[in-house]
Design a protein around this motif. Structure first.
Motif, short mmCIF file in Angstrom:
data_model
loop_
_atom_site.label_atom_id
_atom_site.label_comp_id
_atom_site.label_asym_id
_atom_site.label_seq_id
_atom_site.Cartn_x
_atom_site.Cartn_y
_atom_site.Cartn_z
N THR A 29 38.89 -5.82 -11.21
CA THR A 29 38.27 -6.99 -12.03
C THR A 29 38.55 -7.17 -13.26
O THR A 29 38.34 -6.18 -14.17
CB THR A 29 36.74 -7.07 -12.01
N CYS A 30 39.12 -8.21 -13.79
CA CYS A 30 39.41 -8.44 -15.01
C CYS A 30 38.58 -9.70 -15.56
O CYS A 30 38.29 -10.66 -14.98
CB CYS A 30 41.03 -8.87 -15.30
N TYR A 31 38.39 -9.62 -16.99
CA TYR A 31 37.64 -10.83 -17.70
C TYR A 31 38.02 -11.01 -19.06
O TYR A 31 38.45 -10.07 -19.74
CB TYR A 31 36.15 -10.44 -17.53
N GLU A 32 37.74 -11.89 -19.74
CA GLU A 32 37.93 -12.16 -21.10
C GLU A 32 36.64 -12.09 -21.96
O GLU A 32 35.73 -12.45 -21.48
CB GLU A 32 38.49 -13.61 -21.30
N ILE A 33 36.89 -11.65 -23.12
CA ILE A 33 35.76 -11.38 -24.04
C ILE A 33 36.28 -12.06 -25.27
O ILE A 33 37.59 -11.99 -25.86
CB ILE A 33 35.55 -10.05 -24.22
N CYS A 37 36.65 -15.80 -34.25
CA CYS A 37 37.02 -17.25 -34.89
C CYS A 37 37.79 -16.77 -36.21
O CYS A 37 37.08 -16.18 -37.10
CB CYS A 37 36.01 -18.24 -34.82
N SER A 38 38.73 -17.50 -36.39
CA SER A 38 39.46 -17.64 -37.90
C SER A 38 39.64 -19.10 -38.17
O SER A 38 40.71 -19.58 -37.58
CB SER A 38 40.82 -16.82 -37.73
N GLY A 39 38.69 -19.72 -38.74
CA GLY A 39 38.80 -21.14 -38.92
C GLY A 39 38.31 -21.67 -37.66
O GLY A 39 37.22 -21.27 -37.03
N ILE A 40 39.44 -22.51 -37.00
CA ILE A 40 38.95 -23.23 -35.68
C ILE A 40 39.91 -22.30 -34.55
O ILE A 40 39.57 -22.74 -33.58
CB ILE A 40 39.55 -24.75 -35.68
N ARG A 41 40.62 -21.29 -34.84
CA ARG A 41 41.04 -20.38 -34.10
C ARG A 41 40.47 -19.41 -33.42
O ARG A 41 39.74 -18.76 -34.07
CB ARG A 41 42.56 -19.92 -34.89
N LEU A 42 40.43 -19.62 -32.09
CA LEU A 42 39.59 -18.54 -31.32
C LEU A 42 40.77 -17.33 -30.70
O LEU A 42 41.81 -17.51 -30.16
CB LEU A 42 39.05 -19.29 -30.08
N TYR A 43 40.27 -16.11 -30.97
CA TYR A 43 40.88 -14.83 -30.34
C TYR A 43 39.93 -14.33 -29.38
O TYR A 43 38.90 -14.15 -29.49
CB TYR A 43 41.11 -13.87 -31.48
N LYS A 44 40.83 -13.90 -28.18
CA LYS A 44 40.17 -13.12 -27.10
C LYS A 44 40.79 -12.05 -26.97
O LYS A 44 42.01 -11.76 -27.14
CB LYS A 44 40.02 -14.08 -25.83
N LYS A 45 40.20 -11.12 -26.09
CA LYS A 45 40.79 -10.09 -25.41
C LYS A 45 40.38 -9.84 -24.04
O LYS A 45 39.43 -10.30 -23.47
CB LYS A 45 40.43 -8.81 -26.19
N CYS A 53 40.65 -2.33 -22.89
CA CYS A 53 41.01 -3.54 -23.15
C CYS A 53 42.17 -3.75 -23.96
O CYS A 53 42.61 -2.97 -24.85
CB CYS A 53 39.66 -4.17 -24.00
N THR A 54 42.56 -4.91 -23.95
CA THR A 54 44.15 -5.39 -24.82
C THR A 54 43.70 -5.62 -25.90
O THR A 54 42.46 -5.85 -26.52
CB THR A 54 44.61 -6.59 -24.16
N SER A 55 44.64 -5.72 -26.91
CA SER A 55 44.42 -6.21 -28.38
C SER A 55 43.64 -7.76 -28.44
O SER A 55 44.09 -8.42 -27.28
CB SER A 55 45.39 -6.01 -29.27
N CYS A 56 43.11 -8.07 -29.45
CA CYS A 56 42.81 -9.62 -29.65
C CYS A 56 44.00 -10.44 -29.51
O CYS A 56 44.84 -9.92 -30.29
CB CYS A 56 41.83 -9.83 -30.68
N TYR A 57 44.21 -11.66 -28.88
CA TYR A 57 45.13 -12.57 -29.01
C TYR A 57 44.64 -14.12 -29.20
O TYR A 57 43.53 -14.37 -28.76
CB TYR A 57 46.10 -12.44 -27.94
N TYR A 58 45.49 -14.71 -29.62
CA TYR A 58 45.02 -16.32 -30.02
C TYR A 58 45.22 -16.98 -28.78
O TYR A 58 46.18 -16.91 -28.07
CB TYR A 58 46.30 -16.70 -31.12
N VAL A 59 44.08 -17.80 -28.44
CA VAL A 59 43.98 -18.57 -27.04
C VAL A 59 43.94 -20.19 -27.64
O VAL A 59 44.23 -20.84 -26.69
CB VAL A 59 42.85 -18.34 -26.34
N GLY A 60 44.08 -20.54 -28.77
CA GLY A 60 43.83 -21.79 -29.04
C GLY A 60 42.69 -22.13 -30.04
O GLY A 60 41.98 -21.24 -30.57
N ASP A 61 42.62 -23.56 -30.31
CA ASP A 61 41.51 -23.73 -31.22
C ASP A 61 40.22 -23.99 -30.45
O ASP A 61 40.38 -24.42 -29.18
CB ASP A 61 41.92 -25.25 -31.65
N GLY A 62 39.18 -23.45 -30.86
CA GLY A 62 37.94 -23.69 -29.76
C GLY A 62 36.70 -23.08 -30.35
O GLY A 62 35.70 -22.81 -29.94
N CYS A 63 36.95 -22.90 -31.77
CA CYS A 63 35.34 -22.48 -32.66
C CYS A 63 34.68 -23.61 -33.14
O CYS A 63 35.04 -24.53 -33.55
CB CYS A 63 36.08 -21.39 -33.74
#
Length: 63
Positions: A29-33, A37-45, A53-63
């Protein structure tokens, strides 16, 4: 006769058991956490069972 049957049964179990174990190891089972947020940029892992867990990566604007 019994020894022959025992060896045959052990051989069949040995042939089947590694495949069953390998298939069970592939099911996880895999899931995102959300990381931050950096400004409006959302980072997940991504985290999966029994793995780091993987390193945090940029997923898009969403904050």
């Amino acid at each position: 006769m019994i020894r022959t049957l025992t060896r045959l049964a052990d051989g069949l179990v040995g042939a089947v058991a590694p495949r069953a174990t390998a298939q069970a190891a592939q099911i996880q089972t895999c899931y995102e956490i959300s990381c931050y947020c950096s400004g409006i940029r959302l980072y997940k892992k991504t985290c999966c069972d029994l793995q780091p867990c993987t390193s945090c990566y940029y997923v898009g604007d969403g904050c």
